[in-house]
Motif scaffolding. Structure first.
Motif, PDB file in Angstrom:
ATOM      1  N   ASN A 296       0.853  -1.177   0.000  1.00 38.59           N
ATOM      2  CA  ASN A 296       0.000   0.000   0.000  1.00 38.59           C
ATOM      3  C   ASN A 296       0.898   1.239   0.000  1.00 38.59           C
ATOM      4  N   VAL A 297       0.391   2.344  -0.549  1.00 37.49           N
ATOM      5  CA  VAL A 297       1.205   3.536  -0.769  1.00 37.49           C
ATOM      6  C   VAL A 297       0.523   4.765  -0.175  1.00 37.49           C
ATOM      7  N   ALA A 298       1.299   5.630   0.466  1.00 37.98           N
ATOM      8  CA  ALA A 298       0.830   6.964   0.844  1.00 37.98           C
ATOM      9  C   ALA A 298       1.513   7.953  -0.095  1.00 37.98           C
ATOM     10  N   LEU A 299       0.748   8.558  -0.980  1.00 31.75           N
ATOM     11  CA  LEU A 299       1.261   9.490  -1.988  1.00 31.75           C
ATOM     12  C   LEU A 299       1.035  10.916  -1.497  1.00 31.75           C
ATOM     13  N   ILE A 300       2.112  11.657  -1.292  1.00 30.77           N
ATOM     14  CA  ILE A 300       2.018  12.962  -0.635  1.00 30.77           C
ATOM     15  C   ILE A 300       2.632  14.053  -1.515  1.00 30.77           C
ATOM     16  N   SER A 301       1.908  15.136  -1.693  1.00 24.90           N
ATOM     17  CA  SER A 301       2.436  16.338  -2.338  1.00 24.90           C
ATOM     18  C   SER A 301       1.431  17.453  -2.135  1.00 24.90           C
ATOM     19  N   PRO A 302       1.847  18.719  -2.305  1.00 24.33           N
ATOM     20  CA  PRO A 302       0.865  19.806  -2.240  1.00 24.33           C
ATOM     21  C   PRO A 302      -0.226  19.613  -3.287  1.00 24.33           C
TER      22      PRO A 302
ATOM     23  N   SER B 290      -3.773   9.086  -0.862  1.00 24.03           N
ATOM     24  CA  SER B 290      -3.179  10.290  -1.443  1.00 24.03           C
ATOM     25  C   SER B 290      -3.569  11.501  -0.610  1.00 24.03           C
ATOM     26  N   GLY B 291      -2.611  12.388  -0.347  1.00 23.28           N
ATOM     27  CA  GLY B 291      -2.921  13.554   0.478  1.00 23.28           C
ATOM     28  C   GLY B 291      -2.055  14.751   0.167  1.00 23.28           C
ATOM     29  N   SER B 292      -2.590  15.941   0.456  1.00 24.56           N
ATOM     30  CA  SER B 292      -1.891  17.183   0.133  1.00 24.56           C
ATOM     31  C   SER B 292      -1.407  17.940   1.365  1.00 24.56           C
ATOM     32  N   GLN B 293      -1.857  17.543   2.539  1.00 21.88           N
ATOM     33  CA  GLN B 293      -1.410  18.237   3.754  1.00 21.88           C
ATOM     34  C   GLN B 293      -0.338  17.374   4.415  1.00 21.88           C
ATOM     35  N   ARG B 294       0.898  17.742   4.139  1.00 18.98           N
ATOM     36  CA  ARG B 294       2.041  16.893   4.494  1.00 18.98           C
ATOM     37  C   ARG B 294       2.102  16.580   5.983  1.00 18.98           C
ATOM     38  N   GLN B 295       1.823  17.564   6.814  1.00 20.88           N
ATOM     39  CA  GLN B 295       1.927  17.344   8.253  1.00 20.88           C
ATOM     40  C   GLN B 295       0.878  16.355   8.754  1.00 20.88           C
ATOM     41  N   LEU B 296      -0.358  16.500   8.267  1.00 19.86           N
ATOM     42  CA  LEU B 296      -1.417  15.575   8.678  1.00 19.86           C
ATOM     43  C   LEU B 296      -1.154  14.169   8.144  1.00 19.86           C
ATOM     44  N   MET B 297      -0.734  14.082   6.881  1.00 24.32           N
ATOM     45  CA  MET B 297      -0.430  12.768   6.308  1.00 24.32           C
ATOM     46  C   MET B 297       0.741  12.119   7.040  1.00 24.32           C
ATOM     47  N   GLY B 298       1.746  12.920   7.353  1.00 21.79           N
ATOM     48  CA  GLY B 298       2.891  12.397   8.087  1.00 21.79           C
ATOM     49  C   GLY B 298       2.489  11.871   9.448  1.00 21.79           C
ATOM     50  N   ALA B 299       1.607  12.605  10.126  1.00 23.82           N
ATOM     51  CA  ALA B 299       1.150  12.174  11.451  1.00 23.82           C
ATOM     52  C   ALA B 299       0.397  10.847  11.372  1.00 23.82           C
ATOM     53  N   ILE B 300      -0.412  10.668  10.328  1.00 26.15           N
ATOM     54  CA  ILE B 300      -1.186   9.429  10.189  1.00 26.15           C
ATOM     55  C   ILE B 300      -0.269   8.225   9.996  1.00 26.15           C
ATOM     56  N   PHE B 301       0.756   8.390   9.160  1.00 26.26           N
ATOM     57  CA  PHE B 301       1.520   7.225   8.720  1.00 26.26           C
ATOM     58  C   PHE B 301       2.885   7.054   9.384  1.00 26.26           C
ATOM     59  N   THR B 302       3.362   8.079  10.106  1.00 27.63           N
ATOM     60  CA  THR B 302       4.699   7.951  10.704  1.00 27.63           C
ATOM     61  C   THR B 302       4.698   8.024  12.220  1.00 27.63           C
ATOM     62  N   SER B 303       3.540   8.236  12.825  1.00 22.22           N
ATOM     63  CA  SER B 303       3.462   8.262  14.283  1.00 22.22           C
ATOM     64  C   SER B 303       3.249   6.849  14.820  1.00 22.22           C
ATOM     65  N   ALA B 304       4.119   6.422  15.717  1.00 23.39           N
ATOM     66  CA  ALA B 304       4.029   5.069  16.275  1.00 23.39           C
ATOM     67  C   ALA B 304       2.744   4.848  17.061  1.00 23.39           C
ATOM     68  N   ALA B 305       2.085   5.923  17.462  1.00 25.69           N
ATOM     69  CA  ALA B 305       0.861   5.799  18.246  1.00 25.69           C
ATOM     70  C   ALA B 305      -0.392   5.682  17.375  1.00 25.69           C
ATOM     71  N   ARG B 306      -0.229   5.793  16.026  1.00 24.19           N
ATOM     72  CA  ARG B 306      -1.395   5.790  15.134  1.00 24.19           C
ATOM     73  C   ARG B 306      -1.545   4.435  14.440  1.00 24.19           C
ATOM     74  N   PRO B 307      -2.774   4.034  14.122  1.00 22.30           N
ATOM     75  CA  PRO B 307      -3.021   2.696  13.561  1.00 22.30           C
ATOM     76  C   PRO B 307      -2.309   2.409  12.243  1.00 22.30           C
ATOM     77  N   PHE B 308      -2.113   3.434  11.391  1.00 23.06           N
ATOM     78  CA  PHE B 308      -1.508   3.213  10.081  1.00 23.06           C
ATOM     79  C   PHE B 308       0.025   3.238  10.107  1.00 23.06           C
ATOM     80  N   TYR B 309       0.595   3.304  11.290  1.00 26.34           N
ATOM     81  CA  TYR B 309       2.062   3.373  11.414  1.00 26.34           C
ATOM     82  C   TYR B 309       2.735   2.199  10.706  1.00 26.34           C
ATOM     83  N   GLN B 310       3.695   2.517   9.837  1.00 25.08           N
ATOM     84  CA  GLN B 310       4.501   1.527   9.108  1.00 25.08           C
ATOM     85  C   GLN B 310       3.661   0.543   8.297  1.00 25.08           C
ATOM     86  N   SER B 311       2.524   0.992   7.814  1.00 26.19           N
ATOM     87  CA  SER B 311       1.656   0.102   7.037  1.00 26.19           C
ATOM     88  C   SER B 311       1.697   0.402   5.544  1.00 26.19           C
TER      89      SER B 311
END
Length: 380
Positions: free
Chosen positions: A42-48, A195-216
């Protein structure tokens, strides 16, 4: 699948993906995303926003090796404000994508959607439409479960792109990330692009160890189109139509609009339409084209400014004049632009961001719509 033999009058498309002929570069990105998805990632595609994420995904899904073997769905949830709205968007988008595949295909989807069956209507030709309102979805969790059941049981593997995925953080539902992560984790017949355009929110979803999508997911950042490739693309399309484009035009646009695909493409569309067969498009033509584009939207911009409280409108103008505004709650910024106080700026910023008029990244503020920014500078 996009038809490669489609011919259009203006090759600089501004209203979505048409075919590979009118899609510039992104060869590596296309190969990367297809490789990740077809190899079980699965992919998280991030850009403005307006860098072309959605068109890139459509381009990927239009490739023969994907279109011939997968069901593909692209769902934009940017306008959704609740889980129920998101579920409705998922359901209606999947149904619309399946309809061209034939009755047997969409019937299987509808047979599984028992919780919302009353919200599906049929025209005189027996074609289904998603006519339910959000209020008709009495149990979003149950309907979401049915949608994922279909994805698991579909007779082809599925690729699902959910655009502006960071919107789920604004639903006010603390469980939605965990629910979606569980569904995705056990949906072996489908793979996903978030896919997301708000880098900080997308980063928080996918790179925070406390969030369900971490390292997925595989994180993938989409950069600007290379100037050289976009120049080749533009010059080639002018030449094919018996027109000439000075390379300096593209360089000028790239600098003026910071390489953001949508704005360059919109101006190129206007320049192409203004350039007659046998003539040359030069840098001096750019300002006239931009003025034409802005003139069409001037009434909308005037209405926007009329509706804004004075403090917000003055901050918006100040940011537009700076272009890339930093330290905007400092005394120097307020003094330079004649604003009331740093506190008045600080109170206006969240409202302007919430209305989608300002963007912020690493302390740098910009007017979101670059054409609007030009209009503000010209008129205030």
């Amino acid at each position: 699948m996009a038809k490669e033999n489609i011919k259009i009058d203006n090759p600089f498309v501004t209203t979505g993906y048409v075919s590979a002929e009118y899609f510039c570069d992104r060869e590596k990105e296309t190969e990367d995303i297809i490789r990740y998805l077809t190899n079980g990632n699965n992919v998280a595609l991030i850009s403005p926003r307006r860098y072309g994420k959605s068109d890139l995904l459509r381009h990927c899904f239009a490739q023969k090796r994907i279109a011939d073997h997968y069901y593909t769905f692209i769902i934009d949830i940017y306008s959704t404000k609740s889980v129920a709205e998101m579920v409705a968007k998922l359901g209606s988008s999947i149904l619309e994508s399946l309809k061209p595949k034939g009755k047997k295909t969409w019937e299987k989807f509808l047979a599984i959607l028992s919780s919302v069956r009353s919200g599906i209507s049929f025209d005189i030709n027996g074609q289904p439409s998603w006519t339910m309102s959000v209020g008709d979805i009495h149990s979003p969790a149950a309907t979401l479960d049915e949608i994922f059941t279909y994805l698991k049981e579909a007779d082809r593997p599925c690729l699902v792109a959910i655009d502006e995925f960071q919107q789920i953080t604004k639903y006010g539902d603390p469980n939605i990330e965990a629910e979606l992560r569980t569904h995705v984790q056990y949906c072996n017949n489908a793979h996903f692009v978030f896919s997301g355009s708000q880098r900080q929110l997308m980063g928080a979803i996918f790179t925070s160890a406390a969030r369900p999508f971490y390292q997925s997911v595989t994180l993938y950042h989409l950069n600007r189109l290379p100037l050289e490739r976009y120049t080749e693309f533009c010059v080639s399309h002018f030449k094919q139509c018996g027109k000439t484009l000075d390379n300096a035009v593209v360089s000028h646009l790239y600098q003026q609009f910071d390489g953001v695909t949508y704005y360059m493409q919109r101006v190129m569309n206007e320049l192409f339409s203004q350039t007659t067969t046998g003539s040359v498009c030069v840098v001096d033509d750019v300002s006239r084209a931009v003025d034409e584009i802005i003139a069409v939207s001037s009434t909308i911009y005037e209405d926007l400014m009329y509706q804004l409280p004075e403090k917000q409108s003055r901050v918006l103008i100040a940011v537009a004049k700076d272009g890339c505004a930093e330290n905007i709650t400092s005394g120097s910024f307020t003094k330079r632009h004649g604003l009331t106080s740093p506190n008045s700026v600080k109170s206006a910023i969240p409202a302007l961001i919430d209305k989608g008029l300002l963007t912020q990244d690493k302390g740098v503020y910009k007017v979101y719509d670059l054409f609007f920014a030009i209009w503000l500078v010209k008129n205030f």
